[in-house]
Design a protein around this motif. Sequence first.
Motif, short mmCIF file in Angstrom:
data_model
loop_
_atom_site.label_atom_id
_atom_site.label_comp_id
_atom_site.label_asym_id
_atom_site.label_seq_id
_atom_site.Cartn_x
_atom_site.Cartn_y
_atom_site.Cartn_z
N TRP A 113 -52.51 -10.44 -71.05
CA TRP A 113 -51.44 -9.03 -71.17
C TRP A 113 -51.86 -9.47 -73.07
O TRP A 113 -51.77 -8.61 -74.35
CB TRP A 113 -50.59 -8.36 -70.42
CG TRP A 113 -50.25 -7.37 -71.06
CD1 TRP A 113 -50.59 -6.74 -70.79
CD2 TRP A 113 -48.95 -7.41 -72.14
NE1 TRP A 113 -49.73 -5.84 -71.53
CE2 TRP A 113 -48.74 -6.35 -72.38
CE3 TRP A 113 -48.46 -8.54 -72.81
CZ2 TRP A 113 -47.58 -5.65 -73.24
CZ3 TRP A 113 -47.41 -7.81 -73.88
CH2 TRP A 113 -46.79 -6.98 -73.80
N ALA A 114 -51.30 -10.49 -73.11
CA ALA A 114 -50.62 -10.59 -74.56
C ALA A 114 -51.98 -10.69 -75.50
O ALA A 114 -51.90 -10.41 -76.66
CB ALA A 114 -49.71 -12.60 -74.83
N TRP A 115 -52.97 -11.32 -75.05
CA TRP A 115 -54.72 -11.35 -75.38
C TRP A 115 -55.48 -10.40 -76.02
O TRP A 115 -55.58 -10.14 -77.19
CB TRP A 115 -55.42 -12.27 -75.13
CG TRP A 115 -56.33 -13.36 -75.82
CD1 TRP A 115 -56.96 -13.00 -76.52
CD2 TRP A 115 -57.16 -14.85 -74.79
NE1 TRP A 115 -58.34 -13.31 -76.77
CE2 TRP A 115 -58.67 -14.52 -75.83
CE3 TRP A 115 -56.87 -15.48 -74.14
CZ2 TRP A 115 -59.10 -15.60 -75.95
CZ3 TRP A 115 -58.03 -16.58 -73.64
CH2 TRP A 115 -59.03 -16.20 -74.78
N GLY A 116 -54.79 -9.30 -74.45
CA GLY A 116 -55.29 -8.42 -74.46
C GLY A 116 -55.09 -7.55 -75.76
O GLY A 116 -55.16 -6.24 -76.80
N LYS A 117 -53.31 -7.49 -76.27
CA LYS A 117 -52.75 -6.96 -76.61
C LYS A 117 -53.20 -7.40 -78.20
O LYS A 117 -53.13 -6.60 -79.56
CB LYS A 117 -51.70 -7.48 -76.69
CG LYS A 117 -50.52 -5.57 -77.27
CD LYS A 117 -49.53 -6.01 -76.08
CE LYS A 117 -48.14 -4.66 -77.54
NZ LYS A 117 -48.95 -3.47 -77.44
N GLY A 118 -54.23 -8.42 -78.77
CA GLY A 118 -54.49 -8.90 -79.99
C GLY A 118 -53.45 -9.99 -80.38
O GLY A 118 -53.22 -9.55 -81.92
N CYS A 119 -52.22 -10.30 -79.87
CA CYS A 119 -50.83 -10.86 -80.26
C CYS A 119 -51.55 -12.21 -80.70
O CYS A 119 -50.79 -13.08 -81.70
CB CYS A 119 -50.07 -10.89 -79.11
SG CYS A 119 -49.87 -9.15 -79.26
N LEU A 120 -52.49 -12.93 -80.58
CA LEU A 120 -53.30 -14.45 -80.48
C LEU A 120 -53.82 -14.49 -82.01
O LEU A 120 -54.41 -15.22 -82.17
CB LEU A 120 -53.87 -14.39 -79.20
CG LEU A 120 -52.97 -15.03 -78.16
CD1 LEU A 120 -54.04 -15.38 -77.26
CD2 LEU A 120 -51.47 -15.53 -78.43
N ASN A 121 -54.76 -13.13 -82.47
CA ASN A 121 -55.25 -12.32 -83.35
C ASN A 121 -54.23 -13.25 -84.63
O ASN A 121 -53.05 -13.51 -84.90
CB ASN A 121 -55.34 -11.30 -83.82
CG ASN A 121 -56.69 -11.50 -82.52
OD1 ASN A 121 -56.89 -12.11 -82.04
ND2 ASN A 121 -56.61 -9.84 -82.89
N TRP A 122 -55.13 -14.10 -85.81
CA TRP A 122 -54.38 -14.61 -86.22
C TRP A 122 -54.25 -13.73 -87.73
O TRP A 122 -52.44 -13.88 -88.09
CB TRP A 122 -55.25 -15.96 -87.54
CG TRP A 122 -54.85 -17.34 -88.50
CD1 TRP A 122 -55.03 -16.69 -89.81
CD2 TRP A 122 -52.94 -17.51 -87.86
NE1 TRP A 122 -53.65 -17.38 -89.95
CE2 TRP A 122 -52.47 -18.22 -89.48
CE3 TRP A 122 -52.66 -17.86 -87.23
CZ2 TRP A 122 -52.22 -18.88 -89.42
CZ3 TRP A 122 -52.33 -19.11 -87.08
CH2 TRP A 122 -51.59 -19.61 -88.31
N ALA A 123 -54.98 -12.99 -87.94
CA ALA A 123 -54.47 -11.88 -89.70
C ALA A 123 -54.02 -10.47 -87.76
O ALA A 123 -55.19 -10.25 -88.41
CB ALA A 123 -55.63 -12.04 -90.20
N ARG A 124 -53.39 -9.75 -88.47
CA ARG A 124 -53.30 -8.68 -88.20
C ARG A 124 -52.73 -8.11 -88.73
O ARG A 124 -52.66 -7.78 -89.97
CB ARG A 124 -51.24 -8.41 -86.76
CG ARG A 124 -52.54 -8.92 -85.97
CD ARG A 124 -51.40 -8.24 -84.41
NE ARG A 124 -50.45 -9.13 -84.69
CZ ARG A 124 -48.87 -8.66 -84.11
NH1 ARG A 124 -49.32 -7.21 -83.50
NH2 ARG A 124 -48.06 -9.34 -84.03
#
Lengths: 124, 206
Positions: A113-124
Motif C-alpha cells: 500500500w505504501a509503495w503504491g502510494k509512492g511513499c518509498l520514492n526518494w524525491a517527492r
Amino acid sequence: MTPHSYLFIVIFLGVALLFPIMPLILAWMWRRFFQPPRPGAEKNATYECGVESIGEAQIQFRSQYYLYAIIFLIFDVEAVFLVPFAVAFTGLPIGAFVAILVFLLLLLEGLVWAWGKGCLNWAR
Amino acid sequence: MSDIDEGLRSELQRQGIWVTSMQELYNWGRKNSIWPLQFGLACCAIEMIATAASRYDIARFGGEVFRPSPRQADLMIVAGTVTKKMAPQIVRLYNQMPDPKYVISMGACAISGGPFKQGYNVLKGIDRYIPVDVYIPGCPPRPEALLHAFMELQRKIDEQKLTGPRKAEHLDPDQPSEFPVPAFGAHDLEPAANADVFRPPTMERT
C-alpha cells in the motif's frame, strides 16, 4: 510462636513511613532555619540545555505522520520478530507458523500500500 | 553552632569522644560530595573527562557523579573556550543550578580568552558574567591541576560560615540568586560584562 506474629509488619510499615519522611522534615527545617529559598524567574524556568524554551510542551503531532508509523512497523518492528522466527523455524508447530505468516502478510499489505502510494520514492 | 574550644575538643578526642558542630558537619558533607555539571566546551573538556575517568578518578574526592541536569549539580566546570554564542547559555545554566553553587574556570580560555583572545567571537573570560571560585591556568591544565582546583574548592567550602555576619553568600536572602543573561546585540553581547561581578582591571599611570 509469638503472640503477635504479624507485629513485624506493623514495625516495618512504621520504619517504611519514617525513612522517607524524616529527610523531608530535616530538609524543611534546614530551609526554615538556615537557607532561605531564593527563587527566580530564570532559576525556575524550564531546563532546556540552557536555551530558552519556546512554546508549550504539550503539542499535537500531525496525522500525516501515520505514514512514518507504518513504515517503521514494516522495517523495524517486523525485523525484531523475523529474527527469532527464522532461528526457530524448523521446530515451529503449524499454528505458530500460520500466526507469524498472518502477521507478515498484514505488514506486507502495508508495504504494498505504501509503495503504491509512492511513499518509498526518494524525491517527492 | 558556636566554635568549640580547641583544647577541650582535643581533650575529649583523647577520651574517645568526637565533638563537632552543625557547621562543620554541613561543610564536611558538602565538600565531599560536589557534583559537577556535565558539559564541556573545548579541548579542556578532554582533560576534564580524563580527570573523571579511572586513571585520575575524581571520585576519590567525591566528584564522580557528573550530572546532566543543572538541578542536581553543585559545581560548574567551565572547561574550554567560551564563545559569545555560548555565553548566554552558560549563564542561564548557572542560574538554573540550585544554591549553593560553585564555578571552576578551567584553562586559559575560560579565564581570559587565552590564545583566542583576539577572536571576534570569543568571550574574554567567563568571570565577566558569573562569579568564579577557582581559576586554573594552563592550556589545557593537566588532570592533576583540575584535582588541585577541586581540593582548593573543598578548602573554600570548608571555611564557609553557616551563621553570623560573615556567613556564606548563598545563605543570605538579600544576595542575588540569578545573574543577568547577556543578549546578542548588534556587534557584541549586551551588556559586555556584568558590572556587579566584574570590574575591568585599570592601569595606574604615574
